[in-house]
Design an enzyme around this catalytic site. Structure first.
Site, PDB file in Angstrom:
ATOM      1  N   ASP A 240      -0.805  -1.039   4.674  1.00  0.00           N
ATOM      2  CA  ASP A 240      -0.343   0.014   5.301  1.00  0.00           C
ATOM      3  C   ASP A 240      -0.489   0.370   3.792  1.00  0.00           C
ATOM      4  O   ASP A 240      -0.075   0.026   2.807  1.00  0.00           O
ATOM      5  CB  ASP A 240       1.384  -0.125   5.872  1.00  0.00           C
ATOM      6  CG  ASP A 240       1.336   1.122   6.651  1.00  0.00           C
ATOM      7  OD1 ASP A 240       1.100   2.278   6.247  1.00  0.00           O
ATOM      8  OD2 ASP A 240       2.061   1.047   6.953  1.00  0.00           O
ATOM      9  N   TRP A 241      -0.134   2.403   3.608  1.00  0.00           N
ATOM     10  CA  TRP A 241       0.026   3.170   2.698  1.00  0.00           C
ATOM     11  C   TRP A 241       1.422   2.447   1.432  1.00  0.00           C
ATOM     12  O   TRP A 241       1.968   2.882   1.968  1.00  0.00           O
ATOM     13  CB  TRP A 241       0.386   4.674   2.832  1.00  0.00           C
ATOM     14  CG  TRP A 241      -1.380   4.762   3.254  1.00  0.00           C
ATOM     15  CD1 TRP A 241      -0.875   6.371   2.374  1.00  0.00           C
ATOM     16  CD2 TRP A 241      -2.315   4.664   3.700  1.00  0.00           C
ATOM     17  NE1 TRP A 241      -2.873   6.725   2.986  1.00  0.00           N
ATOM     18  CE2 TRP A 241      -3.251   5.486   3.715  1.00  0.00           C
ATOM     19  CE3 TRP A 241      -2.686   3.270   4.183  1.00  0.00           C
ATOM     20  CZ2 TRP A 241      -4.429   5.201   4.287  1.00  0.00           C
ATOM     21  CZ3 TRP A 241      -4.414   3.274   4.619  1.00  0.00           C
ATOM     22  CH2 TRP A 241      -4.586   4.150   3.879  1.00  0.00           C
TER      23      TRP A 241
END
Ligand SMILES: *[C@@H]1O[C@H](CO)[C@@H](O)[C@H](O)[C@H]1NC(C)=O
Ligand SMILES: *[C@@H]1O[C@H](CO)[C@@H](O)[C@H](O)[C@H]1NC(C)=O
Ligand SMILES: *[C@@H]1O[C@H](CO)[C@@H](O)[C@H](O)[C@H]1NC(C)=O
Ligand SMILES: *[C@@H]1O[C@H](CO)[C@@H](O)[C@H](O)[C@H]1NC(C)=O
Ligand SMILES: *[C@@H]1O[C@H](CO)[C@@H](O)[C@H](O)[C@H]1NC(C)=O
Ligand SMILES: *[C@@H]1O[C@H](CO)[C@@H](O)[C@H](O)[C@H]1NC(C)=O
Ligand SMILES: *[C@@H]1O[C@H](CO)[C@@H](O)[C@H](O)[C@H]1NC(C)=O
Ligand SMILES: *[C@@H]1O[C@H](CO)[C@@H](O)[C@H](O)[C@H]1NC(C)=O
Ligand SMILES: *[C@@H]1O[C@H](CO)[C@@H](O)[C@H](O)[C@H]1NC(C)=O
Length: 792
Positions: A286-287
């Site tokens: 995920d970012w």
């Protein structure tokens, strides 16, 4: 119950004596290494199997990757800065003409661009219980990603599953029942990937709350502590379904699991995903969810997004870790093989638009506008919007409306929001608040204040942040006006007063409210006084009050549900851009309601035992917040059943304009399939797990008759009581259109998987010897047919 107690005992044990140490007092815990070691090490990372349906793509990928240098390979694994508006791009290999991949949000429509459709959200798909519709939505939505040059859709969402009733992202997911979620995520992955776009199924795993999902300067991310049986039977289940559908990518989550960050947790990535589920694809973070270099490399992370301060801007430190002997080059080769194979597997090597071509970085720059909307999507959008509406109360024949002479429309959720544009769309629905205190705006999105419980300035068609800019919004008010014109109906309205005046000549009062939620925050409650007062005030002077709730998660109704003047209530969920148009079709009876609740509506918040609220950093775990999933598999209706709590509206419930009768239950074991209660042979692992888990072990059939006057669809549901498990678990459903007065036979195949429990000793799924309860009916509590299935 015994099982739960055993698990609590186990947890207490592992909490108080990880390696025999007594829990230190808060002052003695200075760093989280104390907690490490609870997630067992699983190394090395299995290489991509490249088997079955992936064999051809794998061979092509091996041929291409074998020509890459180590530096080129390492460069592919990290996100790079981009002049496109893609949420992220991988590295490319210009020397070999490999273009790299554009990854963009999100699971409910392509975000940060124009000329795309606003699709029903995940929770709406869940409420529709329609496999074919889920597939069609995904196919059409996926086509839009492809037209805009997006290789990877950052969805669908199947975690959060919905353990915590107030969690802020439950609306992006499908259902807190793993079977329902699994069936529909399977179709969603198939649909998007059939359109030629890789799915990034997220968030893996245990991302069940927004509170403390990320570390802050002094507090680590929350740890979801999940035992082996629970993760298999509940949280991993729908991921297995997505992998079985051939998902090309999985996104690891922000939170920790057993105190190890998901993107460096070898048990999760190397163990469960890449070994047990035979995953052929790649894992992206995920970012900014990567927190280490070496550990994440060896634990099975394949891509770091949106860039990597650990592997290096161009992967130079990943390269270094190979040249200095810390990482075998084969690990880096495998990362890139998995990535490139998924590109071949979706056919992206031929006729794929230029990466990110429809995703300009600055939306308002003059650019080549690419229209991704296909006229053939229209019926899918409107059906998708209609089928996720759930009618839960309808007294005095309040609905359908029949050419009323006057209706009155109240509430902040009836009309379109004040703006729809690319900049603000993802937060426009939440940008406004009650009482003049503006909380959410684009710049202030990450402000520490909680968002409002409701979006006061207009109807919501999705939740916040993970949402896109719809092509238009058919608001309820717009569609009702149009219908009124056709019928010669007069309309009075008041969208702002909390105590509006009701004209005594009105035939019906429609009150529109919402329950808003957004990424980054958990909801502060499951109902709000502002909306409840509005409803009560209208009902005090209107004996035919119809309530429509656009809800981004469960919303309680007990404050007013028994008021006899409240004659009809609709959970309208998040229908996408055809919201109003769809609602009018249902309100006026052109179409029958056909949705059912994909979660339980409790009478009171406290009824969501164990899991109503997110876990907070507290006590000795102040710096290392711990979320113990001590309820095991007993979330939502399984918890209500186990604890004998009567919900307001149970999981699977929904009314329509007719009635159905159930009869002729038939249960039969498949004669040629083994029903041995030994663990199945682990030899043949296909995508999703051991191949024989998909064998049909038994079949259940029943007859459903439409006993009313109106054609309508019924969602017939099959529940199974696996010996030793919850009272009942959903293990089959069929949505069938049944003409008035006629009957259909519904048939449910029960797979070995559906009838097994996870045996922690055997580390496998095993059938249970004994009597399985079998129920068929209209909801998790309306079960007119029952029988038993015996496995001996
Ligand atoms: C988490 O810890 C529990 C209890 O020790 C164990 O059963 C489970 O396998 C662990 N799971 C992971 C992913 O570490
Ligand atoms: C690494 O990827 C970037 C972004 O696609 C690209 O511009 C660069 O040329 C690549 N480097 C190498 C060595 O291929
Ligand atoms: C973490 O840091 C913040 C800001 O400095 C402070 O307010 C808070 O009390 C700290 N929390 C803990 C548990 O030390
Ligand atoms: C990653 O991207 C962010 C946002 O663009 C930037 O601030 C940061 O410096 C980048 N880090 C690296 C290692 O490139
Ligand atoms: C790469 O590793 C070197 C040496 O360990 C370190 O000094 C540098 O900060 C690292 N670079 C990045 C981008 O992480
Ligand atoms: C090898 O390089 C990696 C990445 O820079 C670094 O983390 C690791 O400590 C290095 N190992 C040795 C033995 O130098
Ligand atoms: C949103 O509603 C609030 C409260 O009614 C109001 O003050 C504000 O001006 C509205 N904003 C817009 C953009 O209409
Ligand atoms: C129902 O509405 C009527 C007006 O139509 C009103 O007189 C009555 O008090 C209302 N009843 C309740 C329980 O609010
Ligand atoms: C309803 O739930 C709230 C919040 O959990 C709790 O404070 C309250 O006691 C509950 N009321 C009843 C009647 O159970």
């Amino acid at each position: 119950m015994q099982l739960l107690q055993a698990f609590i005992a186990l947890l207490v044990l592992f909490r108080s004596s990880a390696s025999g140490v007594v829990v230190p007092r808060q002052s003695e815990i200075t760093e989280d290494s104390y907690f490490y070691g609870q997630s067992p090490p699983v190394y090395p990372t299995p290489e991509m199997p490249g088997s079955g349906p992936w064999a051809v793509a794998y061979a092509k990928a091996v041929a291409l990757v074998s020509q890459m240098t180590l530096e080129e390979k390492a460069n592919v694994t990290v996100g790079h800065s981009t002049s496109t508006g893609c949420s992220g791009v991988t590295g490319s290999v210009p020397r070999l003409g490999w273009p790299g991949l554009c990854l963009s949000d999100a699971g409910n429509g392509l975000r940060a661009t124009d000329l795309v459709n606003g699709w029903p959200s995940g929770i709406h798909v869940g409420a529709s219980w329609n496999r074919d519709l889920a597939y069609q939505r995904a196919l059409h939505m996926g086509g839009e990603f492809k037209t805009k040059g997006v290789n990877v859709a950052l969805g669908p969402v199947i975690g959060p599953l919905g353990r915590v009733a107030k969690a802020g992202r439950n609306w992006e997911g499908i259902s807190n029942d793993p079977y329902l979620g699994g069936e529909l995520v399977y179709q969603t992955v198939l649909g998007i990937q059939t359109a030629g776009v890789i799915t990034s199924v997220k968030h893996y795993i245990g991302n069940e709350q927004e509170t403390n999902r990320n570390p802050s300067s002094n507090v680590s991310a929350v740890s979801s502590n999940i035992d082996d049986k629970t993760i298999h039977e509940t949280y991993l289940w729908p991921f297995a379904s997505a992998v079985h559908a051939g998902a090309g990518c999985v996104m690891c989550s922000y939170n920790r699991v057993n105190n190890s960050y998901s993107c460096q947790n070898s048990k999760l990535l190397n163990g469960l995903l890449k070994t047990e589920l035979g995953f052929e694809g790649w894992v992206t973070s995920d970012w900014d969810a990567q927190h280490t270099g070496l550990s994440s490399t060896l634990a099975g992370l394949d891509v770091a997004m949106p860039n990597s301060s650990f592997w290096g801007t161009n992967g130079e430190n990943l390269t270094l870790s190979v040249t200095n002997g810390s990482v075998p080059e084969s690990r880096v080769t495998d990362m890139v093989t998995r990535i490139v194979a998924s590109w071949y597997q979706m056919g992206q090597d031929t006729n794929f638009p230029v990466e990110g071509i429809g995703m300009p970085a600055n939306y308002y720059d003059p650019h080549v506008t690419i229209n991704a909307r296909d006229p053939s999507s229209k019926p899918v959008l409107i059906d998708g919007a209609m089928e996720g509406h759930v009618l839960v109360k309808n007294t005095n024949n309040a609905l359908p409306l029949n050419s009323p002479k006057m209706i009155s429309i109240f509430g902040y959720d009836a009309q379109a929001p004040p703006a729809n544009d690319i900049e603000s769309a993802s937060q426009v629905f939440g940008a406004w608040t009650v009482g003049g205190e503006s909380i959410l705006d684009y710049a202030g999105f990450f402000s520490p204040l909680p968002p409002p419980q409701i979006a006061i300035n207009g109807t919501i068609i999705s939740g916040g942040n993970g949402a896109n800019s719809p092509a238009y919004i058919s608001a309820p008010f717009d569609a009702l006006n149009e219908q009124a014109y056709n019928d010669g109906t007069a309309i009075f309205w008041d969208f702002t007063s909390q105590d509006p005046t009701v004209d005594t000549s009105t035939d019906a009062c429609l009150v529109f409210i919402n329950a808003f939620a957004t990424e980054g925050y958990d909801r502060v409650g499951l109902h709000d006084d502002y909306s409840d007062n509005l409803i009560e005030n209208v009902a005090a002077s209107c004996s035919n009050t119809i309530v429509v709730i656009h809800n981004a998660g469960p919303r309680l109704v007990d404050q007013w549900i028994e008021n006899p003047n409240i004659t009809a209530v609709i959970f309208a969920h998040l229908p996408g851009q055809d919201s109003g148009r769809a609602l009018v079709q249902l309100l006026y009876g052109y179409e029958s309601f056909s949705g059912k609740l994909p979660y339980t509506v409790a009478k009171n918040e406290s009824d969501y035992i164990n899991a109503g609220n997110p876990s907070e950093p507290e006590g000795i775990y102040e710096l290392f917040p711990q979320s113990d999933f001590t309820e095991g598999v007993y979330i939502d209706y399984k918890g209500f059943d186990q604890n004998d709590i009567t919900p307001r509206y149970e999981f699977g419930f929904g009314l329509t304009y007719t009635t159905f009768a159930y009869s002729d239950l038939d249960i039969s074991l498949s004669p040629s399939v083994s029903t041995s209660c030994l663990p199945p042979s682990p030899e043949n692992i296909i995508q999703g797990g051991i191949a024989s888990l998909w064998d049909v072990v038994a079949t259940v059939t029943a007859v459903v008759q439409n006993t009313g006057e109106v054609d309508a669809s019924e969602i017939a549901q099959l529940y199974i009581g696996i010996p030793g498990g919850p009272v009942r678990q959903l293990r089959g459903f069929e949505k069938v259109l049944i003409e008035a007065g006629t009957s259909v036979t519904v048939s449910f195949d029960l797979l070995r998987r559906d009838l097994s429990e996870w045996d922690t000793g055997a580390q496998s799924w095993v059938l249970q010897q004994g009597q399985y309860g079998v129920w068929v009916g209209a909801s998790s509590r309306i079960l007119p047919l029952s029988g038993t299935l015996v496995i001996s």
